[in-house]
Scaffold this motif. Structure first.
Motif, PDB file in Angstrom:
ATOM      1  N   GLU A 310       3.268  54.390 -43.724  1.00 45.99           N
ATOM      2  CA  GLU A 310       3.712  55.640 -43.059  1.00 45.99           C
ATOM      3  C   GLU A 310       4.461  56.687 -44.029  1.00 45.99           C
ATOM      4  N   ARG A 311       4.448  57.952 -43.754  1.00 46.31           N
ATOM      5  CA  ARG A 311       4.899  58.882 -44.683  1.00 46.31           C
ATOM      6  C   ARG A 311       5.964  58.722 -45.176  1.00 46.31           C
ATOM      7  N   ILE A 425       3.858  50.518 -40.732  1.00 47.45           N
ATOM      8  CA  ILE A 425       3.779  51.342 -39.949  1.00 47.45           C
ATOM      9  C   ILE A 425       4.692  51.108 -38.633  1.00 47.45           C
ATOM     10  N   GLY A 429       6.877  56.169 -36.765  1.00 48.96           N
ATOM     11  CA  GLY A 429       6.138  56.829 -37.524  1.00 48.96           C
ATOM     12  C   GLY A 429       4.671  57.172 -37.304  1.00 48.96           C
ATOM     13  N   PHE A 430       4.136  56.367 -36.590  1.00 45.24           N
ATOM     14  CA  PHE A 430       2.916  56.651 -35.733  1.00 45.24           C
ATOM     15  C   PHE A 430       2.953  58.021 -34.722  1.00 45.24           C
ATOM     16  N   ASN A 433       3.564  61.131 -36.685  1.00 43.96           N
ATOM     17  CA  ASN A 433       2.298  61.878 -37.257  1.00 43.96           C
ATOM     18  C   ASN A 433       1.604  62.670 -36.301  1.00 43.96           C
ATOM     19  N   GLN A 469      -3.594  60.128 -42.276  1.00 45.02           N
ATOM     20  CA  GLN A 469      -2.999  58.524 -42.250  1.00 45.02           C
ATOM     21  C   GLN A 469      -3.506  57.951 -40.724  1.00 45.02           C
ATOM     22  N   TRP A 473      -5.489  54.690 -40.657  1.00 42.35           N
ATOM     23  CA  TRP A 473      -4.954  53.427 -39.873  1.00 42.35           C
ATOM     24  C   TRP A 473      -5.960  53.190 -38.820  1.00 42.35           C
TER      25      TRP A 473
END
Length: 555
Positions: A310-311, A425, A429-430, A433, A469, A473
């Motif tokens: 994740e970023r 991840i 984080g998911f 995004n 991302q 993913w």
């Protein structure tokens, strides 16, 4: 003679418009005619006819190169230019105004931002027609008008609340630099011989046409920041374009100075070559790290072993990013150019001293890393961060720059620049995004290209990381049976499979995260943005740029 159009489309196709030029746009802002003069349009038409075939060749070369990567190939240093990399040569001497660039601020080109940035106390202000400006016709022309008035010293602005904004004296202003759009973006509102002109030519040529004489007289350029380059040939195209603009406008050769953002993975393997192609006018290279991370994801979209975490975990301490930064410093200083650091996207947090202290601590650590490594300057997104960044650089860089820091001990290989990253991840984080993509895209569609989200200034570059991302993913998680060993699909750190059901749940939960949409930039376009993101993430191929399909929805 160009076809006549309805007046509501900005009646610009009368006798004063060069043959073959059409403006297909809603009526522009006040002052449109003073920007799109017959001579300015003639210059744009000339540039299009001279250079559009080469631009299309370079865009086709990008597609060919990406196909090589998709087939399993890896980027590498070019064998045909090894002698150039080994040779001793330097770029032209830097002008006095660009010797000290320790703190630069960037942002969109609306009048209030232009005034505040020039008054901010930063050394330089990069007026951004690219990542932080949604390219509506009104935004683009208003931006050109604001910059022309700023260069002339006449720009002012009064807010709806009655607050007045005015420029400080010229000697107290930041040095103005302008970032035009990249080679991949069209300007659909202006067509020459039936084809849209390149957004890069539209932005750069209009700025130079209206301001070059005044800036040259003040020994202030014009200065440009060039984005999204992928090769030395693309740099050479810019060199030829700018050389032609200088000739047409009667400027000395090399008067237009440029800084190139190294924000694509292919470009990091051609930094010497890019410097050489622009050696008579280049002032430095910049670590455009957010777009660089996005480019890493895009370049390796078919490589399961190079999926990024994740970023928030992809920081400059990741080995591939540290190698990129150190090689850029070494390359620039060997050639007599500045090595500019990256963006601090944090926004001061009012009302929470502890959280604000943590955020500022991250900024300080990042700037200390940059100046210690040898960077000659850095970027911030908010004026309140300028004193902090300046303090860090003043303490460690007493001179105007540190090109004497040659970093001769640095040895960076191809594998160092593409090294896979460790990380995870998380659910946060998911879902983060998803939120960033939707909120930024909604604002962009509404004409706002720079949006504060959770105390970070998000622009197209950071939104692209989040969008790419998600695609990466989801698609690496659903590779056909046989390509992914049983039990080895992508999972969140809590064991939840990363799949389209997870994406759907994130969309369903988004309204609760957003709260009152009316208070959000572009809040009325949230559902439209969700639809665009849903289509992009389900597509079999990762779209090159989020702004390409979204651009069709503007104006």
């Amino acid at each position: 003679m160009a076809e006549q159009h309805d007046p509501r489309h900005g009646s610009r196709n009368g006798p004063q418009v060069p043959p073959g030029v059409e403006i297909k746009a809603p009526a522009g802002p006040d002052g449109q005619d003073s920007i799109l003069t017959p001579d300015a349009l003639a210059l744009l038409a000339d540039l299009h006819r001279r250079f559009e075939p080469r631009r299309q060749q370079r865009l086709a070369a990008r597609i060919e190169r990406q196909a090589f990567y998709d087939a399993g190939g890896l980027p590498d240093f070019r064998a045909d230019t090894a002698a150039l990399r080994d040779a001793d040569w330097r770029v032209a001497p830097l002008p006095a105004a660009l010797l000290d660039r320790r703190v630069e601020i960037t942002g969109p080109v609306d009048p209030k931002m232009v005034i505040n940035a020039l008054n901010s106390g930063a050394n330089c202000y990069m007026a951004d027609f690219e990542d932080s400006t949604a390219p509506t016709w009104g935004n683009l022309l208003a931006g050109q008008h604001a910059l022309r008035d700023a260069v002339a010293g006449t720009l002012s602005f009064t807010s709806e609340a009655g607050k007045a904004y005015a420029l400080k004296p010229f000697a107290e202003q930041a040095v103005l630099m302008v970032r035009p759009r990249g080679w991949h973006l069209d300007e659909k509102h202006l067509r020459v011989d039936g084809a849209p002109i390149a957004g890069s030519l539209f932005d750069a040529a209009l700025f130079c046409f209206h301001n070059a004489d005044v800036l040259a007289a003040k020994d202030r350029g014009p200065y440009l920041y060039l984005p999204k380059l992928q090769s030395m040939e693309e740099a050479q195209l810019w060199e030829d374009v700018l050389g032609h603009i200088e000739q047409v406008l009667g400027l000395d050769a090399g008067r237009i100075k440029v800084t190139v953002l190294i924000e694509t993975l292919p470009a990091v393997f051609e930094m010497d070559e890019i410097l050489h192609a622009l050696r008579g006018r280049i002032a430095g290279l910049n670590c455009g790290r957010w777009d660089y991370v996005f480019s890493y994801i895009k370049t390796f979209r078919a490589h399961r072993d190079r999926v990024l975490p994740e970023r928030g975990q992809v920081t400059m301490t990741q080995p591939f990013l540290r190698a990129y930064s150190e090689l850029l410093i070494q390359t620039c200083h060997r050639r007599g150019a500045h090595a500019m650091g990256g963006m601090a996207a944090q926004i001061p947090i009012s009302g929470d001293e502890q959280a604000n202290a943590v955020a500022l601590g991250k900024v300080r650590a990042d700037k200390l890393r940059e100046v210690t490594a040898g960077h000659d300057g850095t970027w911030v997104a908010h004026p309140a961060l300028i004193p902090l960044a300046r303090e860090v650089f003043d303490e460690r860089m007493p001179g105007k720059h540190q090109q004497d820091v040659l970093r001769a001990e640095v040895t960076v290989t191809r594998d160092d620049l593409i090294k896979p990253s460790l990380g995870t991840i998380t659910r946060a984080g998911f879902e983060g995004n998803v939120e960033v993509c939707v909120r930024y895209l909604a604002a962009w569609l509404d004409g706002n290209g720079c949006v504060p989200i959770h105390h970070l200034m998000e622009d197209a570059a950071t939104a692209e990381i989040a969008r790419a991302q998600l695609w990466s993913w989801l698609h690496h998680a659903r590779l056909p049976v046989g390509q992914v060993p049983p039990g080895e699909g992508l999972h969140l750190d809590d064991g939840t499979p990363v799949d389209f059901a997870l994406l759907e749940r994130a969309f369903i939960g988004l309204p609760a995260r957003l709260g009152d949409r009316a208070r959000l930039p572009g809040g009325s376009r949230i559902n439209e943005a969700i639809g665009v993101l849903d289509r992009l993430t389900h597509a079999d191929t990762l779209e090159d740029f989020l702004t390409l399909p979204a651009y069709a929805r503007l104006d």
